[in-house]
Design a protein around this motif. Structure first.
Motif, PDB file in Angstrom:
ATOM      1  N   TYR A  33       0.845  -1.199   0.000  1.00 36.25           N
ATOM      2  CA  TYR A  33       0.000   0.000   0.000  1.00 36.25           C
ATOM      3  C   TYR A  33       0.877   1.244   0.000  1.00 36.25           C
ATOM      4  O   TYR A  33       2.011   1.216   0.479  1.00 36.25           O
ATOM      5  CB  TYR A  33      -0.865   0.076   1.277  1.00 36.25           C
ATOM      6  N   THR A  68      -0.922  -4.987  -8.022  1.00 34.98           N
ATOM      7  CA  THR A  68      -1.574  -3.683  -7.870  1.00 34.98           C
ATOM      8  C   THR A  68      -1.290  -3.162  -6.468  1.00 34.98           C
ATOM      9  O   THR A  68      -1.484  -3.874  -5.482  1.00 34.98           O
ATOM     10  CB  THR A  68      -3.095  -3.831  -8.079  1.00 34.98           C
ATOM     11  N   ASN A  77      -2.421  -0.868  -3.504  1.00 34.13           N
ATOM     12  CA  ASN A  77      -3.635  -0.199  -3.031  1.00 34.13           C
ATOM     13  C   ASN A  77      -3.300   0.943  -2.086  1.00 34.13           C
ATOM     14  O   ASN A  77      -2.132   1.220  -1.816  1.00 34.13           O
ATOM     15  CB  ASN A  77      -4.565  -1.233  -2.388  1.00 34.13           C
ATOM     16  N   ARG A 119     -10.006   0.595  -4.126  1.00 42.12           N
ATOM     17  CA  ARG A 119      -8.562   0.853  -4.040  1.00 42.12           C
ATOM     18  C   ARG A 119      -8.130   1.349  -2.661  1.00 42.12           C
ATOM     19  O   ARG A 119      -7.011   1.082  -2.234  1.00 42.12           O
ATOM     20  CB  ARG A 119      -8.121   1.846  -5.131  1.00 42.12           C
ATOM     21  N   ARG A 179      -8.194   0.542   0.663  1.00 37.71           N
ATOM     22  CA  ARG A 179      -8.562  -0.654   1.430  1.00 37.71           C
ATOM     23  C   ARG A 179      -8.509  -0.391   2.923  1.00 37.71           C
ATOM     24  O   ARG A 179      -9.166  -1.064   3.701  1.00 37.71           O
ATOM     25  CB  ARG A 179      -7.644  -1.832   1.063  1.00 37.71           C
TER      26      ARG A 179
END
Ligand code: AHR
Length: 494
Positions: free
Chosen positions: A238, A285, A287, A341, A343
């Motif tokens: 993240y 990805t 987040n 996105r 989270r």
């Protein structure tokens, strides 16, 4: 009376919301820890020195995760000072907030408190004055089972089972010149990557948050994210966002639209993450963790006068009013709308310091912002669902073409509930909206919780803790009225 149309298709699912979206934050700052959650000897405290009245208010909020121990504080913190026998813990200066830190409260006490409120720990490591070695030692202390120096030290401190801390922040606001050990994006990107590498080798199950910009107005915003992501992409999960909202100009029309600014910030950081993903041809990805957000401005000037080196001063004790609660409601709607996105998020903070909960020596009480946070945390679990609105708009000094209504839905399949959160930004008129549902057979009767009818500057205080509180009524049909300047929660069942 203004009119609006709302349509909700239960199949327009944005995300399965990560419960950590409703996280909060406790920093060694002001009276958050000392006199906030921990006050041995106070008649309201339990055998461990924890304030029972605070525990009750936190439990009602259903806070899933709490970030600790900072914030700016963590950038000068030696975690070892806060574990082991209390009589051996050193008293030190905290250069983040110019206070004296006794260290009588540390990770062990915080975890015990978290167990009592039913919440999880989000731990931050010091990448300001320290680095990868101290971070991996802390992780070994916290999560390794036994048989090593650090894990056995934890056991000798009375904690047999590992803490199993899953979510970790790699420092705090490292782009800020106010930060101990502040860094350039290149310096931080490298140290974040190397720290993350060691931490994942120590415990591959952890999730790691790298620092994004301290706010969207930092001069290095964008360059910071792109550089840090470029260097640390493979090791982190993240990137963080921090933003605080203010109404210095006493312009409620602009203030109530601040969640539009939050939305733009989120979209920008998503773009930075995905740009690096594309450049790296990565499958992974990254987040977002919006791990500091709130209204904060009421005490910024007065706090400058606080004497240095006193313990637990009254710092950042913003008294929140009704318009602040509306803004917090809007910000929560935006977080839920972006929950595919974003989270994780942390309302900063939880007790006494820019907080929904306040204490004095006699009692604890809920500030105005407690209520929208309570509603989102309790009724916002499940799947986020898009809400389409057709309504009037207005121009404010800061934001143009602002829709009067903002809204998002949450489908809780376990409880067979559907909740619609609605902010009415119109300061002059109520708005009646017809709501059309698709792909969901709702029962006729619903609950309408509403915060409305207060002066924008009305607040809850120790003397008058129930000035601004929500009301609830039963409603049915397809037409709902959202009073002028209101926060609304429509709770349906099916
Ligand atoms: O939440 C208060 C402070 O705001 C935090 O310590 C810091 O991270 C941010 O600037």
């Amino acid at each position: 009376m203004e009119k609006a149309k709302i349509s909700i298709n239960a199949e327009n699912v944005i995300s399965c919301i990560d419960k950590r979206l409703y996280g909060s934050f406790i920093e060694h700052l002001g009276r958050a820890v000392y006199e906030g959650i921990y006050q041995p000897g106070n008649p309201n405290s339990d055998e461990d020195g924890f304030r029972k009245d605070v525990i009750e208010l936190v439990k009602k909020l259903n806070v899933p995760i709490v970030r600790y121990p900072g914030g700016n504080f963590v950038s000068g913190y030696n975690w070892e000072d806060g574990v082991g026998p209390k009589e051996k813990r050193p008293v030190k200066l905290d250069l983040a907030w110019f206070t004296t830190e006794t260290n009588e409260f540390g990770m062990q006490e915080f975890q015990k408190w978290l167990d009592k409120v039913g919440s999880e720990l989000m731990m931050a490591v010091n990448l300001g004055t320290r680095g990868p070695d101290e971070a991996r030692n802390l992780l070994e202390y916290a999560n390794h089972k036994e048989g090593t120096y650090w894990s056995d030290l934890r056991i000798s401190h009375g904690r047999k089972e590992p803490y199993g801390v899953h979510t970790w922040c790699l420092g705090n606001e490292m782009d800020g010149p106010w930060q101990m050990g502040g860094k350039t994006p290149e310096e931080y990107g490298r140290v974040a990557a190397e720290t993350a590498k060691l931490m994942k080798w120590t415990d591959p199950s952890v999730e790691l948050v790298a620092c994004g910009s301290s706010n969207s107005n930092m001069p290095t915003f964008g360059k910071w994210e792109l550089t840090v992501l470029d260097k640390a992409y493979d090791y982190i999960d993240y990137v963080s966002l921090h933003e605080y909202y203010a109404n210095y100009a006493d312009d409620p029309e602009s203030f109530l639209a601040e969640n539009i600014g939050m939305d733009r910030f989120i979209k920008a950081v998503i773009a930075f993450c995905d740009a690096i993903k594309a450049i790296k041809h990565s499958d992974k990805t990254i987040n977002l963790s919006f791990d500091e957000w709130n209204v904060w401005y009421h005490t910024k000037e007065s706090d400058k006068k606080i004497e240095h080196w006193i313990k637990a001063p009254h710092r950042l004790e913003d008294v929140y009013n009704f318009e602040d609660a509306l803004v917090v409601g809007g910000l929560l709607i935006t977080l839920i709308k972006n929950s595919d996105r974003v989270r994780m998020a942390c309302l900063a903070q939880l007790v006494n310091v820019i907080a929904p909960i306040m204490t004095n020596d006699e009692k604890a009480w809920a500030q105005t912002i407690y209520y929208p946070y309570y509603h989102a945390s309790n009724y916002g679990r499940g799947k986020a669902v898009r809400v389409d609105i057709s309504c009037g708009t207005y121009d404010s000094a800061k934001y143009k073409n602002v829709p009067y209504l903002d809204s998002v839905g949450v489908l809780n399949e376990e409880k067979r509930e559907f909740t619609v959160f609605v902010l009415n930004r119109n300061l002059k008129d109520d708005i009646t909206a017809d709501i059309r549902f698709e792909n969901l057979e709702l029962k006729a009767e619903a609950e309408h919780i509403v915060m409305a009818g207060f002066g924008l500057k009305d607040a809850n205080t120790a003397e008058h803790p129930d000035t601004v509180v929500p009301a609830s009524k039963k409603v049915s049909g397809t037409s709902f009225t959202f009073p002028k300047a209101s926060w609304n929660v429509l709770r349906f069942t099916y």
